[in-house]
Write an enzyme that holds these catalytic residues in place. Sequence first.
Site, PDB file in Angstrom:
ATOM      1  N   ARG A  46      56.381  34.338  19.738  1.00  0.00           N
ATOM      2  CA  ARG A  46      55.249  34.053  20.626  1.00  0.00           C
ATOM      3  C   ARG A  46      55.745  33.423  21.925  1.00  0.00           C
ATOM      4  NH1 ARG A  46      53.225  29.431  19.729  1.00  0.00           N
ATOM      5  NH2 ARG A  46      52.877  29.714  17.498  1.00  0.00           N
ATOM      6  N   TYR A  98      35.148  43.900  37.104  1.00  0.00           N
ATOM      7  CA  TYR A  98      35.140  44.486  35.776  1.00  0.00           C
ATOM      8  C   TYR A  98      34.158  43.689  34.894  1.00  0.00           C
ATOM      9  CZ  TYR A  98      36.778  45.573  31.088  1.00  0.00           C
ATOM     10  OH  TYR A  98      36.838  45.929  29.774  1.00  0.00           O
ATOM     11  N   ASP A 170      43.132  40.666  41.056  1.00  0.00           N
ATOM     12  CA  ASP A 170      43.262  41.673  40.011  1.00  0.00           C
ATOM     13  C   ASP A 170      43.699  42.977  40.697  1.00  0.00           C
ATOM     14  OD1 ASP A 170      42.850  43.748  38.182  1.00  0.00           O
ATOM     15  OD2 ASP A 170      41.121  42.774  37.245  1.00  0.00           O
ATOM     16  N   LYS A 195      45.862  50.096  31.862  1.00  0.00           N
ATOM     17  CA  LYS A 195      45.442  51.154  32.779  1.00  0.00           C
ATOM     18  C   LYS A 195      46.665  51.859  33.380  1.00  0.00           C
ATOM     19  CE  LYS A 195      41.538  49.296  31.599  1.00  0.00           C
ATOM     20  NZ  LYS A 195      40.883  48.246  32.353  1.00  0.00           N
TER      21      LYS A 195
HETATM   22  C1  LIG Z   1      40.215  47.008  32.098  1.00  0.00           C
HETATM   23  C2  LIG Z   1      40.213  45.994  33.162  1.00  0.00           C
HETATM   24  C3  LIG Z   1      40.361  44.644  32.868  1.00  0.00           C
HETATM   25  C4  LIG Z   1      40.461  44.126  31.454  1.00  0.00           C
HETATM   26  O1  LIG Z   1      41.670  44.485  30.844  1.00  0.00           O
HETATM   27  P1  LIG Z   1      41.823  44.762  29.261  1.00  0.00           P
HETATM   28  O2  LIG Z   1      43.238  45.199  29.153  1.00  0.00           O
HETATM   29  O3  LIG Z   1      40.824  45.795  28.881  1.00  0.00           O
HETATM   30  O4  LIG Z   1      41.559  43.462  28.583  1.00  0.00           O
HETATM   31  C5  LIG Z   1      40.400  43.748  33.921  1.00  0.00           C
HETATM   32  N1  LIG Z   1      40.269  44.161  35.200  1.00  0.00           N
HETATM   33  C6  LIG Z   1      40.109  45.469  35.517  1.00  0.00           C
HETATM   34  C7  LIG Z   1      39.974  45.869  36.952  1.00  0.00           C
HETATM   35  C8  LIG Z   1      40.069  46.429  34.519  1.00  0.00           C
HETATM   36  O5  LIG Z   1      39.881  47.718  34.839  1.00  0.00           O
END
Ligand SMILES: *Cc1c(COP(=O)(O)O)cnc(C)c1O
Length: 380
Positions: A46, A98, A170, A195
Amino acid sequence: MRFNTRLIHDAQPPDPLTGAVNPPIYLSSTFRQAAPNRHQGYVYGRTGNPTRAVLEATLASLESGRAGLAFSSGLGALATLLEGFPSGSRIVAGDDLYGGTWRLLDHHRRQFGVRAEFEDLGSRPVVSRLLKTPADLVYLESPTNPLLKLVDIAEVARQAHRAGAVVAVDNTFATPALQRPIELGADVVLHSTTKYLGGHSDIIGGALVFRDRRTASRYAWLQNAVGAVPSPFDAYLVLRGLRTLGVRMRAHEEAARAVASALEGHRRVRAVHYPGLASHPQHALARRQMSGYGGIVSIDVAGGLRAALRFLRRLRVFTLAESLGGVESLVDHPATMTHASVPEELRRAHGVTDGLVRLSCGIEDPSDLVDDVLQALRGA
Ligand SMILES: *Cc1c(COP(=O)(O)O)cnc(C)c1O
């Protein structure tokens, strides 16, 4: 070295032990100590893992940060980031986020007494008004999910720093291949590696990258204390994805441009949101701030919910599913899927209508994607 070369080589330091050109996947959960607290840098899985460490160093390098941390999901990364902002902290966040990000920020507001405001950070007067008073964190997406709005990261960072705030961006939609927020003045970059960075819709993961080492080591402590870490195998898959990020982003963009141009002005489409279109209200900012426009196109289908549902039913190449950024084209209906956790009035007020459909253009032949959306619109 240039970015596309670093994508291949940063992620692939030959293994010092064997010369293997790919980093080994260390599945060990624990590491032998020669004597109590005498070890070779790794203690417990961890706290740290050698495969994860290669991923973390690679992400830091690609995002022009000093250090990176990998997490079990994008929201795991966000939850850990928010651990650093105690009760009473003032968080200024974008209004188009999101859905899960909104849900977690709202949870911290209700549960832990954090002050969170959700505003349009794409508007200069709004940003100036908000940041006249001290803040602790400015949290934004650019381009935003799902409306593809942009925020002037350099300008917001300047004003946020004067207000005493940390700026977190983000960067999931743009990826470091198209935009590097730390170079524009941000302090922290967040990713859902699920993604584009993973890129193949086969892992869930997240990351934080930091401008400075001191903040990074505070968060390394939290990463271990909270424990939302990825498995070594998932860390490896993100590294594997990163090597093709450059070519994939070019292909995603080629497809997105084709789809956006084919739909602009279509009589069954009320609006096309894509920063690469000259008609996008922030196209000039996109050209300045990004080196490409990415693979996501959102459209407002004329006729609202029923027309949007008919359109979704008729698509053949695009698969109806949450998520985005994989090699296959996916389509999402934000109002009922990814953004259903945002209350309806709020969602509508920010422009996420019932007719809105988010297209994640994959790397298939762009002509097949264009044909698919056009034939589906004929039935909408
Ligand atoms: C999918 C997404 C998240 C969340 O991420 P997870 O891996 O699903 O927890 C955060 N920000 C954006 C822009 C996203 O598309």
